[in-house]
Design a protein around this motif. Structure first.
Motif, PDB file in Angstrom:
ATOM      1  N   LEU A  36      10.690   1.797  -1.174  1.00  0.00           N
ATOM      2  CA  LEU A  36      10.259   0.892  -0.106  1.00  0.00           C
ATOM      3  C   LEU A  36       9.615   1.667   1.042  1.00  0.00           C
ATOM      4  O   LEU A  36       8.569   1.275   1.572  1.00  0.00           O
ATOM      5  N   LEU A  37      10.223   2.775   1.413  1.00  0.00           N
ATOM      6  CA  LEU A  37       9.688   3.573   2.515  1.00  0.00           C
ATOM      7  C   LEU A  37       8.357   4.218   2.148  1.00  0.00           C
ATOM      8  O   LEU A  37       7.424   4.246   2.958  1.00  0.00           O
ATOM      9  N   LEU A  38       8.241   4.721   0.927  1.00  0.00           N
ATOM     10  CA  LEU A  38       6.989   5.340   0.496  1.00  0.00           C
ATOM     11  C   LEU A  38       5.876   4.298   0.393  1.00  0.00           C
ATOM     12  O   LEU A  38       4.725   4.560   0.749  1.00  0.00           O
ATOM     13  N   GLY A  39       6.232   3.110  -0.066  1.00  0.00           N
ATOM     14  CA  GLY A  39       5.232   2.057  -0.192  1.00  0.00           C
ATOM     15  C   GLY A  39       4.742   1.528   1.136  1.00  0.00           C
ATOM     16  O   GLY A  39       3.656   0.937   1.221  1.00  0.00           O
ATOM     17  N   ALA A  40       5.543   1.747   2.201  1.00  0.00           N
ATOM     18  CA  ALA A  40       5.176   1.229   3.529  1.00  0.00           C
ATOM     19  C   ALA A  40       4.764   2.344   4.474  1.00  0.00           C
ATOM     20  O   ALA A  40       4.815   2.171   5.695  1.00  0.00           O
ATOM     21  N   SER A  41       4.329   3.481   3.934  1.00  0.00           N
ATOM     22  CA  SER A  41       4.054   4.648   4.775  1.00  0.00           C
ATOM     23  C   SER A  41       2.998   4.346   5.843  1.00  0.00           C
ATOM     24  O   SER A  41       3.143   4.723   7.012  1.00  0.00           O
ATOM     25  N   GLY A  42       1.917   3.660   5.450  1.00  0.00           N
ATOM     26  CA  GLY A  42       0.899   3.303   6.438  1.00  0.00           C
ATOM     27  C   GLY A  42       1.417   2.320   7.460  1.00  0.00           C
ATOM     28  O   GLY A  42       1.097   2.418   8.651  1.00  0.00           O
ATOM     29  N   GLY A  43       2.230   1.372   7.015  1.00  0.00           N
ATOM     30  CA  GLY A  43       2.812   0.399   7.936  1.00  0.00           C
ATOM     31  C   GLY A  43       3.776   1.028   8.917  1.00  0.00           C
ATOM     32  O   GLY A  43       3.900   0.567  10.061  1.00  0.00           O
ATOM     33  N   ILE A  44       4.466   2.093   8.490  1.00  0.00           N
ATOM     34  CA  ILE A  44       5.397   2.779   9.385  1.00  0.00           C
ATOM     35  C   ILE A  44       4.645   3.389  10.564  1.00  0.00           C
ATOM     36  O   ILE A  44       5.107   3.359  11.704  1.00  0.00           O
ATOM     37  N   LEU A  45       3.457   3.925  10.297  1.00  0.00           N
ATOM     38  CA  LEU A  45       2.638   4.460  11.387  1.00  0.00           C
ATOM     39  C   LEU A  45       2.236   3.348  12.368  1.00  0.00           C
ATOM     40  O   LEU A  45       2.146   3.569  13.573  1.00  0.00           O
ATOM     41  N   LEU A  46       2.024   2.147  11.835  1.00  0.00           N
ATOM     42  CA  LEU A  46       1.716   1.001  12.691  1.00  0.00           C
ATOM     43  C   LEU A  46       2.912   0.653  13.572  1.00  0.00           C
ATOM     44  O   LEU A  46       2.756   0.318  14.754  1.00  0.00           O
ATOM     45  N   VAL A  47       4.120   0.748  13.016  1.00  0.00           N
ATOM     46  CA  VAL A  47       5.332   0.500  13.794  1.00  0.00           C
ATOM     47  C   VAL A  47       5.469   1.535  14.910  1.00  0.00           C
ATOM     48  O   VAL A  47       5.839   1.200  16.043  1.00  0.00           O
ATOM     49  N   VAL A  48       5.158   2.785  14.583  1.00  0.00           N
ATOM     50  CA  VAL A  48       5.211   3.844  15.597  1.00  0.00           C
ATOM     51  C   VAL A  48       4.253   3.524  16.748  1.00  0.00           C
ATOM     52  O   VAL A  48       4.611   3.634  17.921  1.00  0.00           O
ATOM     53  N   ALA A  49       3.033   3.131  16.402  1.00  0.00           N
ATOM     54  CA  ALA A  49       2.043   2.804  17.432  1.00  0.00           C
ATOM     55  C   ALA A  49       2.479   1.586  18.245  1.00  0.00           C
ATOM     56  O   ALA A  49       2.304   1.547  19.474  1.00  0.00           O
ATOM     57  N   PHE A  50       3.060   0.592  17.570  1.00  0.00           N
ATOM     58  CA  PHE A  50       3.481  -0.629  18.266  1.00  0.00           C
ATOM     59  C   PHE A  50       4.563  -0.329  19.297  1.00  0.00           C
ATOM     60  O   PHE A  50       4.624  -0.990  20.350  1.00  0.00           O
TER      61      PHE A  50
END
Length: 333
Positions: A36-50
């Motif tokens: 799940l974490l690997l599949g959402a790697s790009g989204g995690i960066l979005l969470v960091v920015a948010f």
């Protein structure tokens, strides 16, 4: 208790919390969590920015609280807030040392020791009081969507938090910081740290800040906005992981999760405790355990990706200067 004993105890508690996170992952489907974490790697960066949005609101709240004493641009408060959050999140300082470090950043940039210390204490008070309000909003939402047995325990927690908030405010008005000033004076004499002498008059300065009702209202509004944006961060993390869940559930998870984190302030970063609460709340809302745990780990990854670099930058910019001149008063002399 000596300084070394306190550091050792904090490190032990933090290590226990880290072991708790490892145990939570091991108790679930660790492979599924990793996927799940690997599949959402790009989204995690979005969470960091948010996360920069609620952090910016918190910085503006701090600036509003200090406005009666010191006027400075939002940039320095954003930097101080980033350092403050980063130290509390990733260093073994029991979630309180970062607040002192943030105030020190302001003092070194022209606020002065007394305004920086008083402003930090007022900002912490307003942040805590608005967190209680945010917790209450979360409970109302939980009641509306059906909270079950968890609502009773959450209501009990709210009652305790309200009493604590009232007690903290009344203690400030009745002279708590006068006692604090005397304690700091003794510490200054014992360790020959003359900068602590700059906090003489802390009680009166704190009360002077409180008299500006407009500044207090603006600070409270910014802090409450930051709490709500934090719920948006949880909602975003859930969706980048593929969960179909509404903002109401995300708000409940954030309000209760942050309350648990505050209650566990003696544990560095609330390691293990915050993660367990998010896991339990996610399961309560019907999420698979591995997905709920992944949300908690996304928050941890956000802390690592944002706060560790921030601390490294702080060290490069200001850390060496602080090590060379540990007393602010000497630096300003």
């Amino acid at each position: 208790m000596s300084r070394h004993a306190i550091k050792a105890a904090t490190a032990v508690v933090g290590l226990a919390g880290l072991c708790g996170i490892i145990a939570l992952v091991a108790s679930q489907n660790a492979e599924a969590v990793l996927q799940l974490l690997l599949g959402a790697s790009g989204g995690i960066l979005l969470v960091v920015a948010f996360h920069l949005l609620p952090m910016a609101c918190s910085a503006l709240a701090w600036r509003a609280a200090m406005r009666p004493l010191w006027s400075a641009g939002p940039g320095i408060f954003l930097w101080a807030r980033l350092v403050r959050e980063s130290a509390n999140a990733v260093l073994p300082v029991a979630q309180v040392g970062g607040n002192v470090l943030g105030a020190r950043v302001l003092a070194l940039h022209g606020a002065g020791t007394l305004p920086a210390g008083a402003g930090m204490l007022v900002d912490l008070t307003i942040e805590f009081l608005t967190q209680i309000l945010f917790f209450a909003i979360g409970l109302v939402v939980l009641l509306l969507i059906g909270g079950g047995d968890s609502l009773r325990w959450a209501g009990l927690g709210l009652g305790i938090a309200v009493l604590m908030g009232m007690g903290f405010v009344l203690a400030q008005r009745w002279g708590m910081f006068r006692l604090f000033e005397r304690l700091l004076g003794r510490i200054a004499q014992q360790f020959d740290w003359s900068a602590l002498g700059g906090l003489s008059g802390l009680h009166d300065t704190v009360l002077a800040i409180y008299r500006d009702r407009g500044a207090m209202a603006r600070a409270a509004a910014f802090h409450l906005t930051a709490w709500v944006l934090g719920a948006g961060e949880i909602w975003l993390a859930l969706h980048v992981l593929g969960a179909e869940i509404g903002f109401a559930e995300a708000l409940v998870m954030e309000s209760i999760g942050q309350a648990v984190r505050t209650a566990a302030f003696l544990v560095p970063g609330a390691l293990g405790i915050q993660d367990g609460s998010i896991l339990a709340l996610g399961v309560m809302f019907g999420l698979p355990p591995e997905l709920a745990l992944s949300v908690a780990l996304v928050k941890r990854l956000r802390e690592l990706l944002l706060h560790v670099p921030a601390l490294l930058i702080w060290y490069l910019i200001e850390g060496r200067r602080l090590l060379r001149t540990p007393d602010v008063a000497r630096e300003q002399a």
